[in-house]
Write an enzyme that holds these catalytic residues in place. Structure first.
Site, short mmCIF file in Angstrom:
data_model
loop_
_atom_site.label_atom_id
_atom_site.label_comp_id
_atom_site.label_asym_id
_atom_site.label_seq_id
_atom_site.Cartn_x
_atom_site.Cartn_y
_atom_site.Cartn_z
N MET A 18 0.83 -1.20 0.00
CA MET A 18 0.00 0.00 0.00
C MET A 18 0.86 1.25 0.00
SD MET A 18 -2.98 -1.15 2.71
CE MET A 18 -1.84 -1.92 3.89
N GLN A 72 8.06 -4.60 -4.62
CA GLN A 72 7.12 -4.36 -5.71
C GLN A 72 7.58 -3.17 -6.56
OE1 GLN A 72 2.98 -2.42 -5.80
NE2 GLN A 72 2.46 -4.60 -5.82
N CYS A 102 -2.50 -1.13 -10.37
CA CYS A 102 -2.75 0.24 -9.91
C CYS A 102 -3.59 0.99 -10.93
CB CYS A 102 -1.43 0.97 -9.68
SG CYS A 102 -1.67 2.67 -9.08
N LYS A 141 0.60 -8.68 -9.47
CA LYS A 141 -0.72 -8.33 -8.96
C LYS A 141 -1.51 -7.70 -10.09
CE LYS A 141 -3.33 -6.07 -5.33
NZ LYS A 141 -3.36 -5.06 -4.24
N HIS A 171 -6.95 -8.54 -7.61
CA HIS A 171 -7.97 -7.68 -7.01
C HIS A 171 -9.15 -7.71 -7.96
CE1 HIS A 171 -9.29 -4.08 -4.61
NE2 HIS A 171 -10.15 -4.10 -5.61
N GLY A 204 -9.08 -7.91 -1.87
CA GLY A 204 -10.25 -7.07 -2.10
C GLY A 204 -11.34 -7.24 -1.06
N GLY A 227 -5.34 -5.62 2.95
CA GLY A 227 -4.99 -4.21 2.86
C GLY A 227 -5.70 -3.41 3.93
N ARG A 228 -6.95 -3.02 3.62
CA ARG A 228 -7.68 -2.17 4.54
C ARG A 228 -7.79 -2.78 5.93
NH1 ARG A 228 -13.52 0.48 3.23
NH2 ARG A 228 -12.33 0.99 1.35
#
Length: 337
Positions: A18, A72, A102, A141, A171, A204, A227-228
């Site tokens: 992130m 990454q 992205c 990714k 994702h 996701g 992630g979140r």
């Protein structure tokens, strides 16, 4: 066996790369609490090739903790990406991860990020060239596609695996969706059905330990990328191993540990205090009095004042579940982009 290239991982839970979050201090903390792998935030291939000092700072890692060390990178030209990966290897990278997801315009306009979803053959060449140049395992990714009319994740996966991709994270939103709507986990399951012998990493809408377990169970993916759910809550990895949520004492000590490491990492106190503000908002999320705490820390400018505010708040604030604010949603999306 949970394997990426030659590396056996202790569990199926991976910290998502992130922007502005997956710096060395947070990666080290995530590893400490049980993350199996913590890739860096996306790093510019052009910046690495030019030995840009600001870019090279993103390569700093803790070899005694970060094993394996996954770097990454993003870019659109196979030869340039290979040269950048060689630089990354010289700085200690053990896995090269390629960002092909992205959605941010400043990335896609240069043929990088999710723009590579439109050119699977070129994307595969990047994997192949990096593998030849470094001898390291290469992971990627991706998204489900560019837009609803071009959901080509199966074609993309086939090309990437044929080129030597060691593991593929997906994702399941299109580039056109950004982070709107819901992630379509059926895409993850479909990918695993078509490539049952390949390492598939689902990503996701994983916000809780229950979400992570449900993704594993319902999609059949090998790993879950969080992630979140890890923002302000690196203890999620301990909970996924059956451990408890953090006590007030652990939360306070964890925030202070992260903040002190962040100040050292940034190297400039005022800049570190300001860049850590959104981390403090994430750590405070779900606690009673979070709004007042965010308002206070946004006025602070010295490490000592931040430490005092953190100690006062986190040692006394009870859990008080609440919906994220609009400002937090913007920050979430910015980090995940």
């Amino acid at each position: 066996m949970l394997q990426i290239g030659p590396y056996s991982l202790p569990n199926p839970y991976i910290l998502a790369p992130m922007a502005g979050v997956s710096e060395r201090p947070f990666r080290v903390i995530a590893f400490k609490w049980g993350a199996a792998l913590c890739p860096t935030e996306l790093v510019s291939a052009q910046g690495l090739m030019r030995a840009n000092q600001r870019t090279l700072k993103y390569l700093r890692f803790s070899p005694e903790v970060e094993r394996p060390y996954s770097l990454q990178i993003f870019g659109g030209e196979p030869e340039a990406m290979a040269r950048a990966a060689v630089v990354g290897k010289a700085y200690g990278a053990q896995i090269i991860d390629i960002n092909m997801g992205c959605p941010v315009k400043k990335v896609t306009k240069n043929g990088a990020g999710s723009a590579l979803m439109c050119e699977p053959v070129r994307a595969a060449r990047i994997v192949e060239e990096i593998g030849k140049a470094t001898g390291l395992p290469v992971t990627c990714k991706i998204r489900s596609g560019w837009d609803a009319g071009h959901r080509n994740y199966l074609q993309m996966a086939g090309e990437l695996f044929a080129a030597g991709c060691a593991a593929l994270a997906i994702h399941p939103r299109t580039r056109d969706q950004g982070y709107s709507g819901s992630a379509d986990w059926s895409v993850i399951a479909d990918l695993k059905r078509h490539f049952p012998d390949r390492a598939i990493i689902g990503n996701g809408d994983v916000k809780t330990p229950a979400d992570a377990r449900r993704m594993l169970e319902t999609t059949g993916c090998d790993f879950v990328m969080i992630g979140r759910g890890a923002l302000g809550n690196p203890w999620i990895f301990r909970e996924l191993a059956g451990g408890p949520p953090p006590t007030p004492e652990e939360r306070c000590a964890g925030v202070l540990e992260h903040f002190r490491a962040h100040v050292e990492f940034v190297g400039e106190p005022l800049g570190a205090v300001r860049s850590f503000r959104r981390h403090m908002a994430w750590y405070a999320y779900g606690l009673h009095g979070a709004a007042a705490f965010r308002a206070e820390v946004n006025t602070l400018e010295t490490p000592a004042s931040v430490e005092d505010a953190v100690a006062r708040f986190f040692m006394s604030a009870p859990v008080d579940a609440q919906a994220p604010t609009e400002e937090q949603e913007v920050d979430y999306r910015a980090a995940l982009g």
